[in-house]
Enzyme design. Structure first.
Site, PDB file in Angstrom:
ATOM      1  N   GLU A 154      17.163 -17.064  24.274  1.00 53.55           N
ATOM      2  CA  GLU A 154      17.861 -17.881  23.272  1.00 53.55           C
ATOM      3  C   GLU A 154      19.014 -17.122  22.629  1.00 53.55           C
ATOM      4  O   GLU A 154      20.120 -17.638  22.470  1.00 53.55           O
ATOM      5  CB  GLU A 154      16.881 -18.311  22.169  1.00 53.55           C
ATOM      6  CG  GLU A 154      15.866 -19.333  22.646  1.00 53.55           C
ATOM      7  CD  GLU A 154      14.796 -19.589  21.591  1.00 53.55           C
ATOM      8  OE1 GLU A 154      15.043 -19.370  20.395  1.00 53.55           O
ATOM      9  OE2 GLU A 154      13.683 -20.001  21.982  1.00 53.55           O
TER      10      GLU A 154
ATOM     11  N   HIS B 223      20.419 -34.147  35.467  1.00 48.11           N
ATOM     12  CA  HIS B 223      20.138 -34.863  34.216  1.00 48.11           C
ATOM     13  C   HIS B 223      18.781 -34.475  33.635  1.00 48.11           C
ATOM     14  O   HIS B 223      18.114 -35.295  33.011  1.00 48.11           O
ATOM     15  CB  HIS B 223      20.184 -36.379  34.410  1.00 48.11           C
ATOM     16  CG  HIS B 223      21.403 -36.847  35.142  1.00 48.11           C
ATOM     17  ND1 HIS B 223      22.564 -37.201  34.503  1.00 48.11           N
ATOM     18  CD2 HIS B 223      21.652 -36.970  36.471  1.00 48.11           C
ATOM     19  CE1 HIS B 223      23.462 -37.552  35.399  1.00 48.11           C
ATOM     20  NE2 HIS B 223      22.944 -37.419  36.595  1.00 48.11           N
TER      21      HIS B 223
ATOM     22  N   LYS C   1       2.618 -19.097  19.098  1.00 47.93           N
ATOM     23  CA  LYS C   1       3.970 -19.136  19.660  1.00 47.93           C
ATOM     24  C   LYS C   1       4.321 -17.912  20.496  1.00 47.93           C
ATOM     25  O   LYS C   1       3.984 -16.793  20.173  1.00 47.93           O
ATOM     26  CB  LYS C   1       4.988 -19.260  18.523  1.00 47.93           C
ATOM     27  CG  LYS C   1       4.926 -20.574  17.789  1.00 47.93           C
ATOM     28  CD  LYS C   1       5.427 -21.734  18.643  1.00 47.93           C
ATOM     29  CE  LYS C   1       6.905 -21.682  18.794  1.00 47.93           C
ATOM     30  NZ  LYS C   1       7.624 -22.653  18.030  1.00 47.93           N
TER      31      LYS C   1
ATOM     32  N   SER D  48       5.634 -16.012  16.394  1.00 48.54           N
ATOM     33  CA  SER D  48       6.167 -16.575  15.169  1.00 48.54           C
ATOM     34  C   SER D  48       5.467 -15.904  13.994  1.00 48.54           C
ATOM     35  O   SER D  48       4.324 -15.465  14.105  1.00 48.54           O
ATOM     36  CB  SER D  48       5.905 -18.078  15.165  1.00 48.54           C
ATOM     37  OG  SER D  48       5.793 -18.538  13.835  1.00 48.54           O
TER      38      SER D  48
END
Ligand code: ARG
Length: 450
Positions: free
Chosen positions: A284, A150, A277, A271
């Site tokens: 991804e 979880h 970033k 970024s």
């Protein structure tokens, strides 16, 4: 242009699959060469005709390879393109090659030949990835890592245990691919358009020459069947889901909040606006690519679901999802392997993030040694954990009095003696996270992949 001409052009554009199925040219030519030999054996072709066809086809293969034969839309598909060029090159004898054959059994053959080789490639790549994971497991045996359920710290595990989890999932993927390969490895030629061939071609000979294990048992089924592609796509979709889930772990662990792993600088990107970033883009995108392959499977099943027997032109739509899945899985396995080859586990950061509460199960286990039923022990420890949470401290920081208040059967010395490494070593059954069990899994894995 007359209306008729423009309709012809429209239909040409609409029907053409050559831009897609050109990938099958080698398989198509290989199948045709063996088919010509089969025709020669039954006297449909003379030895000279057969030789001319074989030579012609071999040359065409070279022409396509070198880009000398322009595969234009008006040629419709790869079968038509090769046959047309053959007749151009060797004359009317070339027109005998298609005797007793249909593009329906021909395309089924081409796809099977192509896919058989592809599957071997994907299995090989998966094995390479497993080798990387095995190596990673050997290196990370003693990194104790938080295991999650979880997305909450649950119990400590060895990082190697995690790497092996990925390895064994890939082993099942390979099993599915191998299994699918046995059903790909069936020779459909001789099925004709649907009813079988009226020429006594020796199907066993064709199968042998093309290296097939079996001959399809029913011509109607042979030209209708695209299960073998659906199976492959489904094996790929499941494989991609495995890669995707592991990438999700990587995305989470590489975030500033977790900081458990550092990805290779080439695998992260900055970024365009936020200078700080370091986005885990590769992981991804890989996660996103799984959606594509699932889509490929769904696309094919959707095309097939309403089709009457036998061949229908709808089936031409099987190739784009097939090739898309092959290309996607191929590059994804490369990227995925690179992720694990280059990943850095930030052990100090990991160690400092481990919450003592992950020893709660061990505490409750310890109580069972005093014959306290586990469920009761669970309640005692839960009360301690709640108390620690209320005070914002760790289980170890609770005082002897706190322990006594909750139970007279449990004292603080038990937790003082517990370590995360010991906790893992208590899970010593086959498959567990103890050092011994992990070493055993490494050995099992090594046997699988050599
Ligand atoms: N290009 C076709 C396909 O890929 C080959 C089979 C065509 N057969 C036919 N009867 N039109 O499906």
């Amino acid at each position: 242009m007359t209306h008729d001409d423009s309709l012809t052009r429209l239909m040409e554009d609409f029907h053409a699959s050559i831009e897609i199925d050109r990938r099958l040219y080698k398989a198509d030519i290989r199948g045709s060469i063996v088919y010509a030999r089969g025709l020669e054996r039954i006297g449909v072709l003379t030895a000279e005709e057969c030789q001319a066809i074989v030579t012609g086809l071999t040359e065409i293969e070279g022409e396509i390879e070198r880009g000398e034969y322009a595969l234009t839309r008006d040629l419709e598909d790869i079968h038509t393109a090769v046959e047309k060029r053959l007749i151009e090159k060797i004359g009317p004898a070339g027109g005998k090659l298609h005797t007793g054959r249909s593009r329906n059994d021909q395309i089924a053959l081409d796809e099977r030949l192509y896919l058989r080789e592809t599957i071997d490639g994907v299995i090989g790549q998966s094995t390479q990835c497993q080798s990387t994971l095995l190596h990673l497991a050997e290196q990370t045996m003693d990194i104790i890592f938080p295991g999650y359920t979880h997305l909450q710290q649950a119990q400590p595990i060895r990082f190697a245990h995690y790497a092996l989890a990925l390895l064994f999932a890939l082993e099942r993927d390979k099993g599915r691919l191998r299994d699918c390969r046995t059903r790909v490895d069936v020779m459909p030629l001789g099925s004709g358009a649907l009813a079988g061939s009226a020429f006594p071609i020796d199907r066993a000979f064709l199968a042998r020459e093309l290296g097939f294990a079996d001959v399809s048992p029913n011509s109607l089924d042979a030209v209708s069947d695209r299960d073998f592609i659906a199976e492959f796509l489904s094996a790929c979709a499941i494989l991609m889901v495995h890669l995707s889930r592991a990438c999700e772990d990587v995305v989470i662990w590489s975030s500033a909040e977790f900081g458990y792993v550092r990805l290779h600088p080439r695998l992260v990107t900055g970024s365009s606006i936020m200078p700080q970033k370091k986005n885990p883009d590769a992981a991804e995108l890989l996660r996103g690519k799984s959606g594509r392959v699932i889509g490929d499977l769904v696309a094919l099943l959707t095309v097939l679901k309403g089709l009457p027997h036998a061949y229908n032109k709808d089936m031409q739509e099987d190739k784009e999802p097939l090739f898309d899945a092959i290309d996607t899985v191929t590059i994804c396995l490369q990227v995925f392997t690179t992720i694990w080859e280059t990943i850095e586990v930030r052990t100090e950061r990991v160690a400092s993030s481990m919450d003592d509460a992950m020893l709660a199960t061990d505490l409750a286990d310890a109580l069972t040694k005093q014959r306290i039923p586990f469920r009761e022990g669970h309640g005692i420890v839960a009360a301690l954990v709640n108390e620690a949470a209320r005070r914002g401290c760790s289980l170890r920081d609770l005082s002897p009095a706190d322990y006594r208040r909750v139970s007279d059967r449990l004292d603080e010395s038990v937790i003082a003696r517990l370590t995360f490494a010991e906790s893992t070593d208590k899970r010593d059954l086959p498959g567990g996270t103890s050092r011994r069990a992990v070493v055993e899994q490494i050995e099992q894995a090594r046997r699988l992949i050599i």
